[in-house]
Design an enzyme around this catalytic site. Sequence first.
Site, PDB file in Angstrom:
ATOM      1  N   ASP A   1      -0.015  -1.260  -1.314  1.00  0.00           N
ATOM      2  CA  ASP A   1      -0.828  -0.914  -0.152  1.00  0.00           C
ATOM      3  C   ASP A   1      -2.227  -1.528  -0.280  1.00  0.00           C
ATOM      4  O   ASP A   1      -2.845  -1.477  -1.344  1.00  0.00           O
ATOM      5  CB  ASP A   1      -0.929   0.613  -0.056  1.00  0.00           C
ATOM      6  CG  ASP A   1      -1.726   1.082   1.133  1.00  0.00           C
ATOM      7  OD1 ASP A   1      -1.267   0.896   2.264  1.00  0.00           O
ATOM      8  OD2 ASP A   1      -2.829   1.626   0.914  1.00  0.00           O
TER       9      ASP A   1
ATOM     10  N   GLU B   1       0.569  -5.962   0.686  1.00  0.00           N
ATOM     11  CA  GLU B   1      -0.038  -5.832   2.004  1.00  0.00           C
ATOM     12  C   GLU B   1      -1.380  -6.547   1.874  1.00  0.00           C
ATOM     13  O   GLU B   1      -2.348  -5.992   1.359  1.00  0.00           O
ATOM     14  CB  GLU B   1      -0.233  -4.369   2.384  1.00  0.00           C
ATOM     15  CG  GLU B   1      -0.799  -4.204   3.794  1.00  0.00           C
ATOM     16  CD  GLU B   1      -1.109  -2.759   4.144  1.00  0.00           C
ATOM     17  OE1 GLU B   1      -0.906  -2.385   5.322  1.00  0.00           O
ATOM     18  OE2 GLU B   1      -1.557  -2.008   3.262  1.00  0.00           O
TER      19      GLU B   1
END
Length: 683
Positions: free
Chosen positions: A335, A372
Amino acid sequence: MPPEISFHSGQPYPLGLTIQGKSLNFSIVSTDATSVVLCLFEPGISQPFTEILLDPYQNRTGNVWHISVTGIKKGSLYAYRIDGPKTAKHHRFDVKNFLLDPYAKTVVGNEVWGKRKKNQPLLGVVDQLPFKWHDDRPLKRPLQETIIYEMHVRGFTMNKNSGVKNPGTYEGIIEKIPYLTDLGITAVELLPIHEFDETEIKFANPLSPQPLVNFWGYNSINFFSPKAGYAVSKAPGQQINEFKSLVKALHNAGLEIILDVVFNHTGEGDITGPTLSFRGIDNGIYYLLDSENNYANYSGCGNTVNCNHPVVREFIIDCLRYWVLEMHVDGFRFDLASIFSRGQNGQPLEIAPLVEQIAADPFLADTKIIAEAWDAAGLYQVGSFSTDSRWAEWNGRYRDDVRSFMCGHKNTVTALATRVAGSSDLFKESGRSPNNSVNFITSHDGFTMYDLVSYNSKVNTANGENNRDGENHNISWNSGKEGPTTSKEIQNLRFRRMRTMATILLLSQGTPMLLAGDEFCRTQKGNNNAYCQDNPLSWLDWSLAEKHKDMHRFFKKLIGLRKDHPVFHRTAFFTKTQKNKPADILWQGTHRGTEDWSAESRLLCLFLNGEAMNDINNFFIAFNAGSSTLDVELPSTQKQTYWHPIIDTAQLSPNDILDHRKAAPLSGTAISVQPMAAMVLIA
């Protein structure tokens, strides 16, 4: 101190708790601590039954504090109290706080979902329960053969109509494995399962008395321990074995497991947040601080982990190794991974040590690593996150370009062609392949696919922030009516657009990712940021699998088509036409041999040469995002070969997707592609 307990200096390595025969070795890093106290607890008791003060001469090696203890009863729990200088502004030492060991493998104090007692400290467990893996190993499936299914552990089966015995748990997923294998996906990607406090949300739902919670879990408080609230048993340590059982069951079914991990920030938040672990142990090492010693907030969540500090790098690598070696996971999705590219002053680094170390670590060599590649402070690195061929990336450009095309926007055909062909503009220069692009149209963050074709604007009032939260730039179109409608015409258009988007996604070069429930038209009623909604808004409504069984059938057969034909998952980018060699791919507009890249074009057609990938079939694909039906000339075929239409997303089931053995050959030389539709033909 109980008479049965004895201790000696212990070993500084490995960090955390290690069982050494009849002794337990405790080891923790704290650079500037002046005192470290090991606190031992009995289950259910909030105050320790004994505390051991570590001697800075006998129990300290460098900046590592350590002690070996004998005589601790099974089931005991532990934490630390740490003191240090108060004059330095970057320190947050407070000897009154019980601090969770960052290396604790099991966390106690948050076992029952939504019921954490605020006066109960979070504690590590001294026991390590046995588990029989037998011959289980990570599956090592190549990226080009991977189809990812993103899901939430609790949301996947929490609805009463899920039909499982243990809803909202690791066990619940195990019960649904036959569904997953039947659909055809190859990997599940779980939203965060590291321990977090779901009760931390301060906002209230103005539409309901039901409390809001941190449902998604992007606020980890411990990175080694699986979420206890997702386990059926509430006995300490059982969450580890239940998670291992999930991994083993998935592997037995041929499915990989990828964890969404959130090393960019922690659940301790900003200066007003709780001191649970890292902050009270070594605040200046674990977090990025600005010139005034406030928390830098590149994550948008109150703090930012100091990922490239050597101690923190070692911690993250140790954690990843644990989940691969001990827990057998197959990969990680990182993330806001661009925070990994920031130095200790927050500046972007040309070569980020953590990024390189993850890719080069020998223990992780067979592990999928997916970034990401952006953060909340504007660092956007899609295509440039790393030059290492191991790093795959969530392709946000793919999502936006497909959405723009399917909204009928101008000047989108060229961009769509680039995305369908594997995004060579992003990944080729760095020496990577189409499979380094994780293609997606929807994810947990944003509209579901059904909402993407049903809403122009977000409906986030229930989140308690006056509709301010969530993305405003959704690149969506409601197909003619905002939200629910009884219009059959609009409903059919929505389903057609969904089938077309699914066709683009599953037949593009790259690694596709589906959002759980999109295959049967799951809706969040326009909420594009349901991070705090632990209710049917976020839970999959399994009755839709029957209601929209035709859509489910379409997704299932489309996945099967992709898996059956290597031409849809190449390992290299398309090459230019060479002498005496047919092209891998040919583009055209409505006329054979004529390309149309104009801003006004809404049509993209492509011919795929199966021979280039040892595929016995060639394919012709047409995508029409315009408002009118277009007649498209077909490429010529070899003698005794005919075009068979196998997908027409403008048709209703079962004619929307056919087995090529049942599809009649075309007698003509052209096809009619309806608005917002896709057609696929096989030679």
